[in-house]
Design an enzyme around this catalytic site. Structure first.
Site, PDB file in Angstrom:
ATOM      1  CE  LYS A 294      -2.224   3.374   2.382  1.00 57.00           C
ATOM      2  NZ  LYS A 294      -1.833   4.249   3.502  1.00 57.00           N
TER       3      LYS A 294
ATOM      4  CG  ASP B  76      -7.018   2.368   2.340  1.00 56.12           C
ATOM      5  OD1 ASP B  76      -8.126   1.908   2.020  1.00 56.12           O
ATOM      6  OD2 ASP B  76      -6.763   3.578   2.326  1.00 56.12           O
TER       7      ASP B  76
END
Length: 214
Positions: free
Chosen positions: A121, A139
DNA sequence: AACTCGGGGCA
DNA sequence: TGCCCAGAGTT
């Protein structure tokens, strides 16, 4: 499962709902961006911004972080969750930057992911924001929203969610997708309360239709 | 896949 | 008070 035009419609609606959904990180240089995103794991932006304000005055380069003790760096970011590990990761990360990258931030996802405290991420956020390389950072919000809407399957892993989004969304929309879904997930389609009764996406949303029946 | 780290924000 | 949060690393 939603088709490409339905997904595009979702993104458009999200943009209408949160027109100022933009990344607060764009003004930071690549190195500061890495530090800020590493710090942001499992805590809110507002909290991170409070810390980085002073942090970036005190530390500008990887060398600056290595010049102080671990304990001092930990104290400087003490008000953030997981601060002990994050301080350790930042030191390790700065060592690698100095030893292997001449103090610069590497420009590929693969290299970034090898850095301490940088996962998939974070790497996606850094390349897309700092280097303008198309990427979708997934996320918990992006994952939840994608699954509820029906863009991907419920049992998909984070990596599978990312692949599906990349396949179904045109490349030039990738970087925006992240921020639109984040805002939509954070302020409207919340983990515990999806706010289906006031949701403009209700007639498209897989989970929303199911919830409204019962 | 499950577990851990963790202080602050919020109900 | 108790629960949750813009994840990553380890087992």
């Amino acid at each position: 499962m939603l088709n490409k035009s339905q997904i595009q419609q979702c993104l458009d609606v999200m943009e209408d709902m949160f027109p100022d959904a933009e990344c607060e990180l764009v003004h930071k240089n690549p190195f500061e961006l890495v530090i800020a995103v590493v710090l942001s794991a499992q805590c809110t932006d507002a909290l991170v911004n409070k810390v980085t304000k002073d942090l970036f005055k005190k530390y500008q380069t990887p060398e600056d972080y290595l010049a102080v003790s671990l304990e001092e760096l930990q104290q400087d970011i003490r008000s953030i969750g997981l601060y002990r590990n994050k301080a350790k990761n930042i030191r390790k990360l700065c060592e690698v930057l100095m030893e292997q990258y001449n103090g610069e931030v590497p420009r590929s996802k693969e290299e970034l992911e090898k850095l301490a405290g940088v996962g998939r991420k974070t790497a996606n956020v850094v390349v897309s924001v700092a280097f303008n390389i198309p990427a979708i950072a997934v996320d918990t919000h992006v994952e939840r929203v994608s699954k509820r809407l029906g863009i991907c399957r419920w049992k998909d892993s984070v990596l599978e969610v990312e692949k599906t989004l990349m396949r179904k969304i045109p490349e030039h929309e990738w970087s925006n997708t992240h921020h639109r879904m984040i805002f939509f997930g954070r302020y409207h389609c919340k983990a515990k309360n999806p706010n289906c009764d006031t949701c403009p996406l209700l007639d498209i949303c897989r989970e929303g239709k199911k919830r409204m029946k019962t």
